[in-house]
Design an enzyme around this catalytic site. Structure first.
Site, PDB file in Angstrom:
ATOM      1  N   GLY A  28       0.833  -1.187   0.000  1.00  0.00           N
ATOM      2  CA  GLY A  28       0.000   0.000   0.000  1.00  0.00           C
ATOM      3  C   GLY A  28       0.869   1.239   0.000  1.00  0.00           C
ATOM      4  O   GLY A  28       2.094   1.165   0.177  1.00  0.00           O
ATOM      5  N   TYR A  29       0.240   2.382  -0.169  1.00  0.00           N
ATOM      6  CA  TYR A  29       0.963   3.645  -0.310  1.00  0.00           C
ATOM      7  C   TYR A  29       0.569   4.617   0.791  1.00  0.00           C
ATOM      8  O   TYR A  29      -0.605   4.947   0.946  1.00  0.00           O
ATOM      9  CB  TYR A  29       0.705   4.248  -1.688  1.00  0.00           C
ATOM     10  CG  TYR A  29       1.342   3.396  -2.756  1.00  0.00           C
ATOM     11  CD1 TYR A  29       2.646   3.639  -3.163  1.00  0.00           C
ATOM     12  CD2 TYR A  29       0.684   2.308  -3.296  1.00  0.00           C
ATOM     13  CE1 TYR A  29       3.265   2.823  -4.091  1.00  0.00           C
ATOM     14  CE2 TYR A  29       1.295   1.483  -4.223  1.00  0.00           C
ATOM     15  CZ  TYR A  29       2.582   1.755  -4.617  1.00  0.00           C
ATOM     16  OH  TYR A  29       3.201   0.934  -5.519  1.00  0.00           O
ATOM     17  N   LEU A  30       1.576   5.066   1.543  1.00  0.00           N
ATOM     18  CA  LEU A  30       1.367   6.148   2.498  1.00  0.00           C
ATOM     19  C   LEU A  30       1.259   7.465   1.743  1.00  0.00           C
ATOM     20  O   LEU A  30       0.596   8.391   2.186  1.00  0.00           O
ATOM     21  CB  LEU A  30       2.514   6.207   3.507  1.00  0.00           C
ATOM     22  CG  LEU A  30       2.596   5.016   4.463  1.00  0.00           C
ATOM     23  CD1 LEU A  30       3.900   5.042   5.243  1.00  0.00           C
ATOM     24  CD2 LEU A  30       1.401   5.009   5.403  1.00  0.00           C
ATOM     25  N   GLU A  82      -3.160   4.672   2.034  1.00  0.00           N
ATOM     26  CA  GLU A  82      -4.285   5.125   1.217  1.00  0.00           C
ATOM     27  C   GLU A  82      -5.105   3.912   0.787  1.00  0.00           C
ATOM     28  O   GLU A  82      -4.612   2.786   0.788  1.00  0.00           O
ATOM     29  CB  GLU A  82      -3.743   5.852  -0.023  1.00  0.00           C
ATOM     30  CG  GLU A  82      -2.920   7.078   0.301  1.00  0.00           C
ATOM     31  CD  GLU A  82      -2.206   7.659  -0.914  1.00  0.00           C
ATOM     32  OE1 GLU A  82      -2.267   7.068  -2.011  1.00  0.00           O
ATOM     33  OE2 GLU A  82      -1.563   8.712  -0.753  1.00  0.00           O
ATOM     34  N   ASN A 144       2.181   0.597  -9.968  1.00  0.00           N
ATOM     35  CA  ASN A 144       1.413   0.067  -8.846  1.00  0.00           C
ATOM     36  C   ASN A 144       0.660   1.153  -8.091  1.00  0.00           C
ATOM     37  O   ASN A 144      -0.467   0.943  -7.653  1.00  0.00           O
ATOM     38  CB  ASN A 144       2.324  -0.726  -7.904  1.00  0.00           C
ATOM     39  CG  ASN A 144       2.687  -2.076  -8.466  1.00  0.00           C
ATOM     40  OD1 ASN A 144       1.853  -2.963  -8.546  1.00  0.00           O
ATOM     41  ND2 ASN A 144       3.932  -2.237  -8.855  1.00  0.00           N
TER      42      ASN A 144
END
Length: 155
Positions: A28-30, A82, A144
């Protein structure tokens, strides 16, 4: 700390007869801003935090910093990411002097299969297996971070 890689669509499942390593990945992406993405990844039983910078004009090169972190830290940080955690199975196939990483996506990106090849320089020649299709290195739809916000199933 410069990542140089090319990305391709995969045209068949023939690579399943050739892989040597397989790992389940959740990431996942911060921060998914293309100028400075901050990614949390769980790969097998290991955790990682990665920061990537904006790509070169060709999309082949960009700054990348990665550090292994405790698996429990990665699990906690993944909860802060996110929306749109990426789930995929990664297969590694040796091709000449390179390792091709093939990602078979699951969940909202089910049906997408991409391959990445890390290089020493942008113009390095690669041995392309017959199942390696169209190059999509500079197509942001296949990043991604983009897929986490705009899943393949919605294309």
């Amino acid at each position: 700390m410069i990542e140089i890689e090319r990305k391709y669509l995969v045209t068949s499942l023939e690579f399943l007869n050739e892989y040597s390593i397989k790992n389940e990945i959740a990431q996942g992406y911060l921060n998914s801003n293309p100028e400075r993405t901050v990614r949390i990844r769980i790969k097998g039983n290991k955790g990682f935090i990665t920061i990537k910078g904006i790509g070169s004009e060709s999309g082949v090169s960009r700054f990348e910093w990665e550090k292994e972190i405790e698996i429990e830290e990665a699990k906690s940080l993944l909860k802060l990411c996110e929306r749109g955690v990426i789930e995929k199975t990664r297969y590694e196939v040796k091709s000449g002097k390179h390792i091709i990483e093939i990602d078979v996506f699951h969940g909202e990106n089910d049906g997408l299969i991409l391959a990445e090849i890390e290089l020493e320089n942008e113009n390095e020649a690669i041995l392309k297996p017959n199942w390696l299709g169209t190059e999509v290195t500079n197509d942001e739809r296949y990043y991604n971070a983009y897929l986490s916000q705009n899943p393949f199933k919605n294309w």
